[in-house]
Every structure is written in C-alpha cells, then in structure tokens.
Design a protein around this motif. Structure first.
Motif, PDB file in Angstrom:
ATOM      1  N   THR A  17      19.983  14.170  15.392  1.00  0.00           N
ATOM      2  CA  THR A  17      20.431  15.002  16.514  1.00  0.00           C
ATOM      3  C   THR A  17      19.242  15.567  17.271  1.00  0.00           C
ATOM      4  O   THR A  17      19.187  15.537  18.506  1.00  0.00           O
ATOM      5  N   VAL A  18      18.272  16.077  16.527  1.00  0.00           N
ATOM      6  CA  VAL A  18      17.075  16.657  17.151  1.00  0.00           C
ATOM      7  C   VAL A  18      16.275  15.585  17.879  1.00  0.00           C
ATOM      8  O   VAL A  18      15.826  15.781  19.023  1.00  0.00           O
ATOM      9  N   ILE A  19      16.087  14.435  17.232  1.00  0.00           N
ATOM     10  CA  ILE A  19      15.320  13.349  17.844  1.00  0.00           C
ATOM     11  C   ILE A  19      15.974  12.885  19.140  1.00  0.00           C
ATOM     12  O   ILE A  19      15.293  12.658  20.152  1.00  0.00           O
ATOM     13  N   LYS A  20      17.286  12.762  19.135  1.00  0.00           N
ATOM     14  CA  LYS A  20      18.009  12.340  20.337  1.00  0.00           C
ATOM     15  C   LYS A  20      17.782  13.317  21.490  1.00  0.00           C
ATOM     16  O   LYS A  20      17.521  12.911  22.629  1.00  0.00           O
ATOM     17  N   ILE A  21      17.850  14.624  21.176  1.00  0.00           N
ATOM     18  CA  ILE A  21      17.612  15.648  22.206  1.00  0.00           C
ATOM     19  C   ILE A  21      16.204  15.551  22.754  1.00  0.00           C
ATOM     20  O   ILE A  21      15.977  15.596  23.969  1.00  0.00           O
ATOM     21  N   LEU A  22      15.234  15.404  21.865  1.00  0.00           N
ATOM     22  CA  LEU A  22      13.833  15.336  22.291  1.00  0.00           C
ATOM     23  C   LEU A  22      13.557  14.074  23.104  1.00  0.00           C
ATOM     24  O   LEU A  22      12.837  14.105  24.102  1.00  0.00           O
ATOM     25  N   GLU A  23      14.142  12.964  22.678  1.00  0.00           N
ATOM     26  CA  GLU A  23      13.931  11.696  23.395  1.00  0.00           C
ATOM     27  C   GLU A  23      14.575  11.745  24.776  1.00  0.00           C
ATOM     28  O   GLU A  23      13.987  11.256  25.754  1.00  0.00           O
ATOM     29  N   GLU A  24      15.777  12.318  24.852  1.00  0.00           N
ATOM     30  CA  GLU A  24      16.457  12.417  26.149  1.00  0.00           C
ATOM     31  C   GLU A  24      15.665  13.282  27.111  1.00  0.00           C
ATOM     32  O   GLU A  24      15.545  12.974  28.288  1.00  0.00           O
ATOM     33  N   GLU A  25      15.092  14.368  26.576  1.00  0.00           N
ATOM     34  CA  GLU A  25      14.310  15.259  27.446  1.00  0.00           C
ATOM     35  C   GLU A  25      13.012  14.602  27.872  1.00  0.00           C
ATOM     36  O   GLU A  25      12.552  14.754  29.008  1.00  0.00           O
ATOM     37  N   ALA A  26      12.416  13.833  26.958  1.00  0.00           N
ATOM     38  CA  ALA A  26      11.158  13.153  27.275  1.00  0.00           C
ATOM     39  C   ALA A  26      11.367  12.080  28.341  1.00  0.00           C
ATOM     40  O   ALA A  26      10.476  11.823  29.169  1.00  0.00           O
ATOM     41  N   GLY A  27      12.557  11.479  28.335  1.00  0.00           N
ATOM     42  CA  GLY A  27      12.838  10.415  29.287  1.00  0.00           C
ATOM     43  C   GLY A  27      13.449  10.902  30.589  1.00  0.00           C
ATOM     44  O   GLY A  27      13.694  10.118  31.506  1.00  0.00           O
ATOM     45  N   ALA A  28      13.693  12.229  30.658  1.00  0.00           N
ATOM     46  CA  ALA A  28      14.349  12.781  31.861  1.00  0.00           C
ATOM     47  C   ALA A  28      13.406  12.780  33.057  1.00  0.00           C
ATOM     48  O   ALA A  28      12.198  12.857  32.902  1.00  0.00           O
TER      49      ALA A  28
END
Length: 212
Positions: free
Chosen positions: A201-212
């Motif tokens: 869950t945390v990784i998904k949030i961080l990856e989505e923010e990094a790719g935003a």
C-alpha cells in the motif's frame, strides 16, 4: 390453524428482517464487523490532521511534526515496557522498512514510533529500546515521546488510539500502522499483522506520487 401458521411465519419474517437491518446498520453496511474495524473505517473517512505536538526523541531533540514536512510518516504507537504486542508491532514495522525501496526512505517517507508512556520512556530509554530493531537508527526511523500529557492525549484521541493503564504500570491498547501524508493528514490505517499488504500500500502511494 392455517391462519395461525401464516401469522407465525409473518412474525418470524419480521423478526429476521429487523435483525438484518440492525446488523446492517450496526456494522456500517457490513463493512465493519467489529468495533475496531468501524473505528478504523471512521478514521480513514475523516482523515484527521496530525496535531501540533512537541516530540522529544531518543537523541533528546525536540520538534513538531513539521520536522517531516514534505514526507510521508509511517507511525506506530508503543511503550518500551510492553512485552506483548509492541514487540510484534515494531518487528513488523522493521519488515515494512525493508520492503520499501531504499530510494524513498528518508527522501519521501520517514518512520516514527511514538511512546504513550512519557514518564518512563525518556530519551535514554528510547535509545536503548530502538536498538532492538535493525532499522531503527534514530534518524530515518525515530522513536520519540510527547512529554505534555494533554498534547499526547489529544493525539491519541484524534488518531483513535485507545490506551488503558492497569495497576501494574502496563497498558492495554490497540495497535496499527498509521500513514500520515506530506500535508500532515492521516492517509491510511493499516493492519500491522499484514506486513506485505501494508508495504505494498505504501509503495503504491509513493510510486503514484513519484510518477505524478
């Protein structure tokens, strides 16, 4: 005789329907089968802001949540004298730390364990306690107390952390992983027993923010 049977059948149906409705309402539309689940659902829905409290960490430094401004903060609530759930909670936090890609740690996410036993968990004691866990280095994963009891209680109330002292100096308490976002808002409450799920869950949030 037939009328009596029909009447009894109707009464049974009404009782069953009433019970069904009570169960539906009492479990937040079946999404919460326990009081704890309902509490977590309510927290995630309300997304409280992390209050302005003063931390004192294992190095004796004092600061507020603004210390981590611009980062997610992965939080647990513990006390060092705990011999039961806190050990498992922190060991699982250690595993979550290992599962998160290293490029995010320190830059995008901070780990923080907060003691709700400030009288005993002074900086010296927290410094010893953090040595039990591989990744708790006092920097990227810090352990801290909130000395002001009113501030501490306000935080516990806001984040739905239930802490009940007993006559022996121990505490009965609930446990979870709490993820606070970069704006200081509660983003997720995660089951501490489900390490992989919490990390993903945390990784998904961080990856989505990094790719935003």
């Amino acid at each position: 005789m037939v009328k009596n049977k029909q009447h009894n059948l109707l009464a049974t149906i009404i009782v069953l329907l009433f019970g069904f409705v009570l169960f539906y309402v009492g479990t937040d539309q079946f999404s919460a089968f326990t009081a704890e689940t309902a509490r977590v659902n309510k927290l995630v829905e309300e997304k409280p802001q992390f209050p302005d409290v003063a931390f004192e960490d294992s190095n004796g430094r004092t600061y507020s949540i603004d210390e981590f401004k611009g980062k997610y903060v992965f939080i647990t609530f513990i006390y060092s004298m705990c011999t039961t759930v806190c050990i498992d909670l922190e060991m699982n936090m250690d595993q979550v730390y290992d599962l998160i890609p290293k490029e995010y740690i320190g830059k995008d996410i901070q780990f923080l364990s907060i003691s709700f036993d400030p009288e005993r968990d002074d900086p010296e004691r927290l410094a010893v306690y953090q040595n039990l866990f591989t990744n708790s280095d006092g920097e990227l994963w810090r352990m801290a107390r909130i000395k002001d009891q009113e501030e501490l209680q306000f935080l516990l109330d806001e984040f739905g952390v239930i802490v009940i002292p007993d006559e022996y100096g121990n505490f009965a308490h609930n446990s979870a992983f709490y993820l606070v976002d970069k704006q200081g808002t509660l983003a997720e409450v995660l089951d501490y027993k489900k390490v992989d799920e919490a990390a993903n869950t945390v990784i998904k949030i961080l990856e989505e923010e990094a790719g935003a």
